[in-house]
Write an enzyme that holds these catalytic residues in place. Sequence first.
Site, PDB file in Angstrom:
ATOM      1  N   ARG A 261       0.873  -5.914  -2.804  1.00 55.92           N
ATOM      2  CA  ARG A 261       0.624  -7.349  -2.897  1.00 55.92           C
ATOM      3  C   ARG A 261      -0.073  -7.834  -1.636  1.00 55.92           C
ATOM      4  O   ARG A 261       0.305  -7.479  -0.526  1.00 55.92           O
ATOM      5  CB  ARG A 261       1.930  -8.115  -3.100  1.00 55.92           C
ATOM      6  CG  ARG A 261       2.587  -7.812  -4.449  1.00 55.92           C
ATOM      7  CD  ARG A 261       3.801  -8.642  -4.702  1.00 55.92           C
ATOM      8  NE  ARG A 261       4.481  -8.189  -5.918  1.00 55.92           N
ATOM      9  CZ  ARG A 261       5.667  -8.607  -6.321  1.00 55.92           C
ATOM     10  NH1 ARG A 261       6.310  -9.508  -5.602  1.00 55.92           N
ATOM     11  NH2 ARG A 261       6.212  -8.150  -7.436  1.00 55.92           N
ATOM     12  N   ARG A 276       8.789  -8.512   3.484  1.00 57.47           N
ATOM     13  CA  ARG A 276       7.559  -8.931   2.801  1.00 57.47           C
ATOM     14  C   ARG A 276       6.405  -8.045   3.267  1.00 57.47           C
ATOM     15  O   ARG A 276       5.708  -8.352   4.223  1.00 57.47           O
ATOM     16  CB  ARG A 276       7.278 -10.402   3.103  1.00 57.47           C
ATOM     17  CG  ARG A 276       6.324 -11.076   2.118  1.00 57.47           C
ATOM     18  CD  ARG A 276       6.211 -12.556   2.385  1.00 57.47           C
ATOM     19  NE  ARG A 276       7.464 -13.238   2.218  1.00 57.47           N
ATOM     20  CZ  ARG A 276       7.936 -13.690   1.054  1.00 57.47           C
ATOM     21  NH1 ARG A 276       7.226 -13.525  -0.039  1.00 57.47           N
ATOM     22  NH2 ARG A 276       9.097 -14.305   0.999  1.00 57.47           N
ATOM     23  N   GLU A 348      16.562 -12.833  -2.003  1.00 61.07           N
ATOM     24  CA  GLU A 348      16.226 -12.292  -3.322  1.00 61.07           C
ATOM     25  C   GLU A 348      15.988 -10.787  -3.253  1.00 61.07           C
ATOM     26  O   GLU A 348      15.294 -10.283  -2.380  1.00 61.07           O
ATOM     27  CB  GLU A 348      14.971 -12.983  -3.857  1.00 61.07           C
ATOM     28  CG  GLU A 348      14.501 -12.440  -5.201  1.00 61.07           C
ATOM     29  CD  GLU A 348      13.064 -12.793  -5.513  1.00 61.07           C
ATOM     30  OE1 GLU A 348      12.456 -12.070  -6.320  1.00 61.07           O
ATOM     31  OE2 GLU A 348      12.541 -13.775  -4.931  1.00 61.07           O
ATOM     32  N   SER A 351      14.488 -10.367  -9.656  1.00 59.16           N
ATOM     33  CA  SER A 351      14.287 -11.473 -10.586  1.00 59.16           C
ATOM     34  C   SER A 351      14.247 -10.887 -11.985  1.00 59.16           C
ATOM     35  O   SER A 351      13.522  -9.912 -12.232  1.00 59.16           O
ATOM     36  CB  SER A 351      12.975 -12.208 -10.301  1.00 59.16           C
ATOM     37  OG  SER A 351      13.092 -13.063  -9.202  1.00 59.16           O
ATOM     38  N   ARG A 390      13.975  -3.847  -0.270  1.00 55.37           N
ATOM     39  CA  ARG A 390      14.976  -4.850   0.099  1.00 55.37           C
ATOM     40  C   ARG A 390      16.389  -4.288   0.002  1.00 55.37           C
ATOM     41  O   ARG A 390      17.272  -4.689   0.757  1.00 55.37           O
ATOM     42  CB  ARG A 390      14.804  -6.096  -0.769  1.00 55.37           C
ATOM     43  CG  ARG A 390      13.476  -6.780  -0.488  1.00 55.37           C
ATOM     44  CD  ARG A 390      13.381  -8.167  -1.049  1.00 55.37           C
ATOM     45  NE  ARG A 390      12.112  -8.784  -0.674  1.00 55.37           N
ATOM     46  CZ  ARG A 390      11.818 -10.063  -0.799  1.00 55.37           C
ATOM     47  NH1 ARG A 390      12.725 -10.889  -1.323  1.00 55.37           N
ATOM     48  NH2 ARG A 390      10.649 -10.549  -0.432  1.00 55.37           N
TER      49      ARG A 390
END
Length: 426
Positions: A261, A276, A348, A351, A390
């Site tokens: 990303r 991130r 988070e 999801s 994560r």
Amino acid sequence: MHDIRLIRDDPESFDRGLARRGLTPQSARVIAIDEKRREVIGRLQAMQERRNAASKEVGQAKAAKDEARAAALIEEVGRLKVDAPAAEAEQKALEDELQATLAEIPNIPLDEVPDGPDETANVERHRVGTPRDLPNATAHYDLGEALGLIDFEAAARMSGARFAVLKGGVARMERALASFMLDLHTTEHGYTEIAPPLLVRDEAMFGTAQLPKFADDQFRTSFDFWLIPTAEVSLTNLVREQILSEEELPLRVTAGTPCFRAEAGSAGRDTRGLIRQHQFTKVELVSITTPEKALKEHERMLSCAEEVLKRLELPFRTITLCAGDMGFSSRKTYDIEVWLPAQKTYREISSCSVCGDFQARRMNARYRPAEGKGTRFVHTLNGSGVAVGRALVAVLENYQQPDGSIAIPAALQGYMGGMTTIERAS
């Protein structure tokens, strides 16, 4: 992608759904384009009907030896032939405009989704586990560097910011986490493991709605392939342009892949550490099912993702996202947030979203019902099961020891060759 017929039939409901996302009404603009398109289609049909009728009348005129009328009819047919391509081009342009407009509009939230503009209005569903008492917890990046097992400087020299080099026990733990998750989902949760392409074409990215709206968040190669931002893209597109039988559903697939990303909109956020990154590993869950079973499948997917954290004995909470905080394709989303003691907050790690037929329409993915005629669009769901990077962060911080070593969760020890701790590199 939205069904234009539903927008025409109930524009007020469509605009109310968008308003819950904080967006302005769009139905009037969409319907205006569609009305122009339908007018051109009607004009083309009328031209074709008149052309057919005139051609027939030519024969009748000639049979009646009415040469003047035959000549006039032949001229009319020729004029219609000349006018048709322009009308067809106008129809194509309007269809392209309609599709492009619809492609930029996000999915409509389910009625049960809580209202709210952003993450402050998300609703906590439950918590599992009690955070350890670590008042002076060290952040994962400091732990990793102190152990000599995470090297951000070496990564920056070769790739720039938001990359990391993992070494030794930490590198092995990342691999162990992915293997543990895949084994859990395939042997106990009924998912089929897939090793999918990491490079995909425009059509695949459009199908899961990364394109066109989020092109700046993606990495594109010089050969017009996109690096997948999540295995959701590859896994969901397994059914693109397919017609499945209802007996094949639900289809449940999983993959552990590198993900890429650009993080174009995250300047200044999580600039240190592994939270991130431009490149990271994630285990993805995707389900393809019928409309009637989609919400039950959503709950099932959530429980599968939660089980990963339960087995790792990591404290977490699950929240329902409000309408203003959901992703573009989602109708309803649960986020799982894992406890990070150094930040003293939940972050988070997964999801899980139900998308209705929104992605299926973009992919033209359908199924044939066991009873009844015709085909229907499938409903798609996706979720992280979970983000491996994560999870690694969470293990490092939650299992840190006073001497700076990292205890290895019992669920991972078999994947770590029986190791019980990660020590400083010698």
